[in-house]
Design a protein around this motif. Structure first.
Motif, PDB file in Angstrom:
ATOM      1  N   ASN A  42       0.829  -1.202   0.000  1.00  0.00           N
ATOM      2  CA  ASN A  42       0.000   0.000   0.000  1.00  0.00           C
ATOM      3  C   ASN A  42       0.869   1.260   0.000  1.00  0.00           C
ATOM      4  O   ASN A  42       0.611   2.225  -0.741  1.00  0.00           O
ATOM      5  CB  ASN A  42      -0.927  -0.018   1.214  1.00  0.00           C
ATOM      6  CG  ASN A  42      -1.909   1.124   1.217  1.00  0.00           C
ATOM      7  OD1 ASN A  42      -2.626   1.338   0.238  1.00  0.00           O
ATOM      8  ND2 ASN A  42      -1.964   1.861   2.304  1.00  0.00           N
ATOM      9  N   TYR A  44       3.905   1.595  -1.134  1.00  0.00           N
ATOM     10  CA  TYR A  44       4.543   1.779  -2.435  1.00  0.00           C
ATOM     11  C   TYR A  44       3.602   2.495  -3.402  1.00  0.00           C
ATOM     12  O   TYR A  44       3.981   3.470  -4.057  1.00  0.00           O
ATOM     13  CB  TYR A  44       4.980   0.432  -3.012  1.00  0.00           C
ATOM     14  CG  TYR A  44       5.305   0.497  -4.490  1.00  0.00           C
ATOM     15  CD1 TYR A  44       6.451   1.145  -4.945  1.00  0.00           C
ATOM     16  CD2 TYR A  44       4.441  -0.060  -5.437  1.00  0.00           C
ATOM     17  CE1 TYR A  44       6.736   1.232  -6.301  1.00  0.00           C
ATOM     18  CE2 TYR A  44       4.719   0.027  -6.791  1.00  0.00           C
ATOM     19  CZ  TYR A  44       5.864   0.669  -7.228  1.00  0.00           C
ATOM     20  OH  TYR A  44       6.131   0.761  -8.572  1.00  0.00           O
ATOM     21  N   TYR A  45       2.371   2.016  -3.493  1.00  0.00           N
ATOM     22  CA  TYR A  45       1.437   2.616  -4.452  1.00  0.00           C
ATOM     23  C   TYR A  45       0.969   4.012  -4.027  1.00  0.00           C
ATOM     24  O   TYR A  45       0.697   4.863  -4.874  1.00  0.00           O
ATOM     25  CB  TYR A  45       0.234   1.692  -4.661  1.00  0.00           C
ATOM     26  CG  TYR A  45       0.541   0.529  -5.564  1.00  0.00           C
ATOM     27  CD1 TYR A  45       0.957   0.747  -6.878  1.00  0.00           C
ATOM     28  CD2 TYR A  45       0.425  -0.782  -5.115  1.00  0.00           C
ATOM     29  CE1 TYR A  45       1.255  -0.326  -7.712  1.00  0.00           C
ATOM     30  CE2 TYR A  45       0.711  -1.854  -5.950  1.00  0.00           C
ATOM     31  CZ  TYR A  45       1.120  -1.615  -7.250  1.00  0.00           C
ATOM     32  OH  TYR A  45       1.416  -2.671  -8.085  1.00  0.00           O
ATOM     33  N   ARG A  46       0.902   4.252  -2.739  1.00  0.00           N
ATOM     34  CA  ARG A  46       0.441   5.552  -2.255  1.00  0.00           C
ATOM     35  C   ARG A  46       1.543   6.607  -2.245  1.00  0.00           C
ATOM     36  O   ARG A  46       1.280   7.799  -2.437  1.00  0.00           O
ATOM     37  CB  ARG A  46      -0.135   5.416  -0.839  1.00  0.00           C
ATOM     38  CG  ARG A  46      -1.499   4.741  -0.767  1.00  0.00           C
ATOM     39  CD  ARG A  46      -1.905   4.524   0.687  1.00  0.00           C
ATOM     40  NE  ARG A  46      -2.014   5.811   1.392  1.00  0.00           N
ATOM     41  CZ  ARG A  46      -3.156   6.485   1.513  1.00  0.00           C
ATOM     42  NH1 ARG A  46      -4.269   6.019   0.971  1.00  0.00           N
ATOM     43  NH2 ARG A  46      -3.187   7.614   2.185  1.00  0.00           N
ATOM     44  N   TYR A  48       5.352   6.167  -3.379  1.00  0.00           N
ATOM     45  CA  TYR A  48       6.498   6.280  -4.289  1.00  0.00           C
ATOM     46  C   TYR A  48       6.361   5.367  -5.508  1.00  0.00           C
ATOM     47  O   TYR A  48       7.345   4.852  -6.048  1.00  0.00           O
ATOM     48  CB  TYR A  48       7.817   6.040  -3.558  1.00  0.00           C
ATOM     49  CG  TYR A  48       7.968   4.688  -2.869  1.00  0.00           C
ATOM     50  CD1 TYR A  48       8.747   3.681  -3.431  1.00  0.00           C
ATOM     51  CD2 TYR A  48       7.369   4.431  -1.636  1.00  0.00           C
ATOM     52  CE1 TYR A  48       8.911   2.465  -2.815  1.00  0.00           C
ATOM     53  CE2 TYR A  48       7.530   3.217  -0.996  1.00  0.00           C
ATOM     54  CZ  TYR A  48       8.297   2.235  -1.590  1.00  0.00           C
ATOM     55  OH  TYR A  48       8.454   1.033  -0.969  1.00  0.00           O
ATOM     56  N   ASN A  49       5.135   5.177  -5.969  1.00  0.00           N
ATOM     57  CA  ASN A  49       4.903   4.387  -7.166  1.00  0.00           C
ATOM     58  C   ASN A  49       5.668   4.980  -8.348  1.00  0.00           C
ATOM     59  O   ASN A  49       5.449   6.127  -8.741  1.00  0.00           O
ATOM     60  CB  ASN A  49       3.404   4.343  -7.481  1.00  0.00           C
ATOM     61  CG  ASN A  49       3.115   3.643  -8.789  1.00  0.00           C
ATOM     62  OD1 ASN A  49       3.678   2.585  -9.047  1.00  0.00           O
ATOM     63  ND2 ASN A  49       2.271   4.231  -9.615  1.00  0.00           N
ATOM     64  N   SER A  50       6.591   4.205  -8.900  1.00  0.00           N
ATOM     65  CA  SER A  50       7.374   4.650 -10.045  1.00  0.00           C
ATOM     66  C   SER A  50       8.071   3.436 -10.626  1.00  0.00           C
ATOM     67  O   SER A  50       8.212   2.410  -9.955  1.00  0.00           O
ATOM     68  CB  SER A  50       8.418   5.686  -9.611  1.00  0.00           C
ATOM     69  OG  SER A  50       9.207   6.087 -10.715  1.00  0.00           O
ATOM     70  N   ASN A  51       8.484   3.545 -11.896  1.00  0.00           N
ATOM     71  CA  ASN A  51       9.269   2.468 -12.478  1.00  0.00           C
ATOM     72  C   ASN A  51      10.697   2.522 -11.923  1.00  0.00           C
ATOM     73  O   ASN A  51      11.119   3.534 -11.362  1.00  0.00           O
ATOM     74  CB  ASN A  51       9.279   2.558 -14.003  1.00  0.00           C
ATOM     75  CG  ASN A  51       9.246   1.183 -14.645  1.00  0.00           C
ATOM     76  OD1 ASN A  51       9.841   0.239 -14.142  1.00  0.00           O
ATOM     77  ND2 ASN A  51       8.547   1.074 -15.767  1.00  0.00           N
ATOM     78  N   ALA A  63      11.924   3.882  -5.465  1.00  0.00           N
ATOM     79  CA  ALA A  63      11.384   2.588  -5.889  1.00  0.00           C
ATOM     80  C   ALA A  63      12.512   1.615  -6.223  1.00  0.00           C
ATOM     81  O   ALA A  63      12.469   0.436  -5.841  1.00  0.00           O
ATOM     82  CB  ALA A  63      10.468   2.776  -7.094  1.00  0.00           C
ATOM     83  N   TYR A  67      13.267  -1.941  -4.383  1.00  0.00           N
ATOM     84  CA  TYR A  67      13.256  -3.155  -5.212  1.00  0.00           C
ATOM     85  C   TYR A  67      14.568  -3.924  -5.047  1.00  0.00           C
ATOM     86  O   TYR A  67      14.562  -5.145  -4.805  1.00  0.00           O
ATOM     87  CB  TYR A  67      13.050  -2.754  -6.669  1.00  0.00           C
ATOM     88  CG  TYR A  67      13.011  -3.885  -7.661  1.00  0.00           C
ATOM     89  CD1 TYR A  67      11.892  -4.692  -7.793  1.00  0.00           C
ATOM     90  CD2 TYR A  67      14.106  -4.134  -8.511  1.00  0.00           C
ATOM     91  CE1 TYR A  67      11.847  -5.718  -8.723  1.00  0.00           C
ATOM     92  CE2 TYR A  67      14.072  -5.151  -9.445  1.00  0.00           C
ATOM     93  CZ  TYR A  67      12.937  -5.936  -9.556  1.00  0.00           C
ATOM     94  OH  TYR A  67      12.894  -6.956 -10.480  1.00  0.00           O
ATOM     95  N   THR A 275       8.965  -4.083 -17.424  1.00  0.00           N
ATOM     96  CA  THR A 275       8.781  -3.541 -16.078  1.00  0.00           C
ATOM     97  C   THR A 275       8.634  -4.690 -15.092  1.00  0.00           C
ATOM     98  O   THR A 275       7.758  -5.541 -15.263  1.00  0.00           O
ATOM     99  CB  THR A 275       7.538  -2.642 -16.013  1.00  0.00           C
ATOM    100  OG1 THR A 275       7.741  -1.514 -16.873  1.00  0.00           O
ATOM    101  CG2 THR A 275       7.290  -2.158 -14.586  1.00  0.00           C
ATOM    102  N   ALA A 279       6.010  -3.910  -6.857  1.00  0.00           N
ATOM    103  CA  ALA A 279       5.294  -4.012  -5.589  1.00  0.00           C
ATOM    104  C   ALA A 279       5.423  -5.413  -5.005  1.00  0.00           C
ATOM    105  O   ALA A 279       5.552  -5.591  -3.786  1.00  0.00           O
ATOM    106  CB  ALA A 279       3.818  -3.653  -5.783  1.00  0.00           C
TER     107      ALA A 279
END
Length: 409
Positions: A42, A44-46, A48-51, A63, A67, A275, A279
């Protein structure tokens, strides 16, 4: 192990099914997820969601760091020698297919042998069948003892100097049998073969040291060890991975692309096209944190205690057949059984009405079902959040199922 405290960390367990408190006994199919893992995904998506890898902006850097930190957690978790030996995949199936399609297709030739066992999951049979068709290699199977175990004598008889690959499960998803991977690897290596281990049912439940096992490849899935679905790991010895070609091509895994030729990135990224499952990898890293805090030795001991108790409880019910090793120390937390004369799907349906979730079917192990001389079985599988009270509920549900079908028929 503080099981009640651990249970409280899994939100999904705090519910009722058909008016009864949930007893989840299907962790061999997929485990439940602790709140720490759910929160990490949650976040990550809220936040710092990024490739990953190519971006230089703040979110992309954060991110990428998360990872790659998860990759290091995996490396330590299985004691791989280097980060280059840890490849993120979609799961065990994808990892085994990489080995079969890349290493197997390139290295095997007509007359070579691939050695398997009758207890393999379809994911560790079908890829080798396909490779054998293309290369002309031959499939051989190590025979099983009557209790569903292997003997090293049979391993030695089956593996020959013609054997190039031994692909074997560490723990059977049906029988719970724990195979002696280290000893099998020693026999295989003496004959010039490499060893591919399906670790889907072992990595979540016991401490894994790939260097001690001396396996050449080891595959496992995150979703069976408190992590999200869609993420898995392929470990491979560096010298083997270096000479293997990727099986998927595109972005991320390339170094230079020209109009007619391209070159690949170094390990491990040359096997991670497109990609990645960002997550999922972050969730897997958090799941590893959780499992190591609990202690894998504690998990293993707890499950041995539970499965021993369950074998005792179920063996006291007339008409139940239990499959696999009679000694609970020789098996992981999996208990597969049938009620005589009752289809396992019917058994699972009655148990579900009692709030008890088990798996029923062939468990993606049809050759093993044929060896057992059944078409399907019911399976209860235990994990760190299960209790002896859960086993009691299972036994009570089976008594009700038995009574119901005796009265119906």
């Amino acid at each position: 192990m503080e099981v009640e405290r651990i249970r409280s960390l899994f939100p999904i367990l705090n519910q009722e099914i058909n008016g009864k408190p949930l007893v989840y006994l299907d962790s061999a199919a997929t485990s439940q997820k602790p709140l720490t893992v759910i929160n990490a995904i949650n976040d990550y998506y809220r936040e710092y969601n990024s490739n990953v890898h190519r971006g230089v902006h703040t979110l992309g850097t954060k991110a990428t760091d998360a990872y790659e930190k998860s990759r290091e957690k995996v490396r330590k978790f299985i004691n791989a020698n280097s980060l280059e030996e840890v490849i993120f995949t979609k799961g065990t199936t994808a990892a085994l297919n990489i080995v079969a399609q890349s290493y197997g297709r390139e290295q095997l030739k007509h007359g070579d042998e691939i050695v398997l066992t009758f207890m393999e999951h379809h994911s560790n049979i079908i890829p080798w069948q396909q490779v054998a068709k293309v290369t002309g290699a031959t499939l051989k199977y190590i025979p099983l003892q009557s209790d569903g175990t292997l003997t090293l004598e049979d391993v030695q008889k089956t593996i020959t100097t013609k054997t190039k690959i031994v692909a074997i499960t560490h723990v059977s998803n049906v029988l719970g049998t724990i195979n002696p991977i280290k000893e099998i690897a020693e026999i295989a290596h003496k004959n010039g073969a490499i060893v591919v281990v399906d670790g889907a049912q072992s990595a979540p439940h016991m401490k894994i040291d790939v260097q001690e096992l001396n396996c050449d490849f080891y595959a496992f899935s995150g979703h069976k060890m408190c992590a999200p679905t869609g993420i898995g790991v392929l470990y491979g010895k560096k010298h083997l991975l270096e000479k293997m070609e990727p099986v998927e091509f595109g972005g991320e895994m390339i170094d230079f692309v020209g109009l007619y030729e391209s070159t690949w990135k170094e390990l491990p990224w040359k096997f991670e096209a497109g990609t990645p499952i960002i997550a999922g990898a972050i969730g897997l890293g958090k799941a590893i944190d959780f499992l190591e805090e609990v202690g894998l030795d504690n998990v293993k001991a707890h499950e041995h205690d539970l499965v021993g108790y369950a074998m005792q409880q179920l063996s006291e019910i007339d008409g139940i057949t239990i499959y696999g090793p009679a000694n609970s120390e020789k098996r992981a937390g999996v208990l597969t059984f049938n009620i005589n004369g009752v289809h396992p799907h019917d058994v699972a349906t009655v148990l579900d009405m009692e709030g008890v979730a088990v798996r029923a079917g062939h468990h993606c192990a049809q050759p093993l079902m044929k060896w057992l001389e059944v078409t399907a079985t019911a399976r209860a599988s235990f994990y760190l959040y299960n209790t002896k009270g859960d086993v009691d509920r299972l036994a009570e549900g089976l008594l009700k199922a038995k009574e119901f079908f005796e009265n119906v028929f």
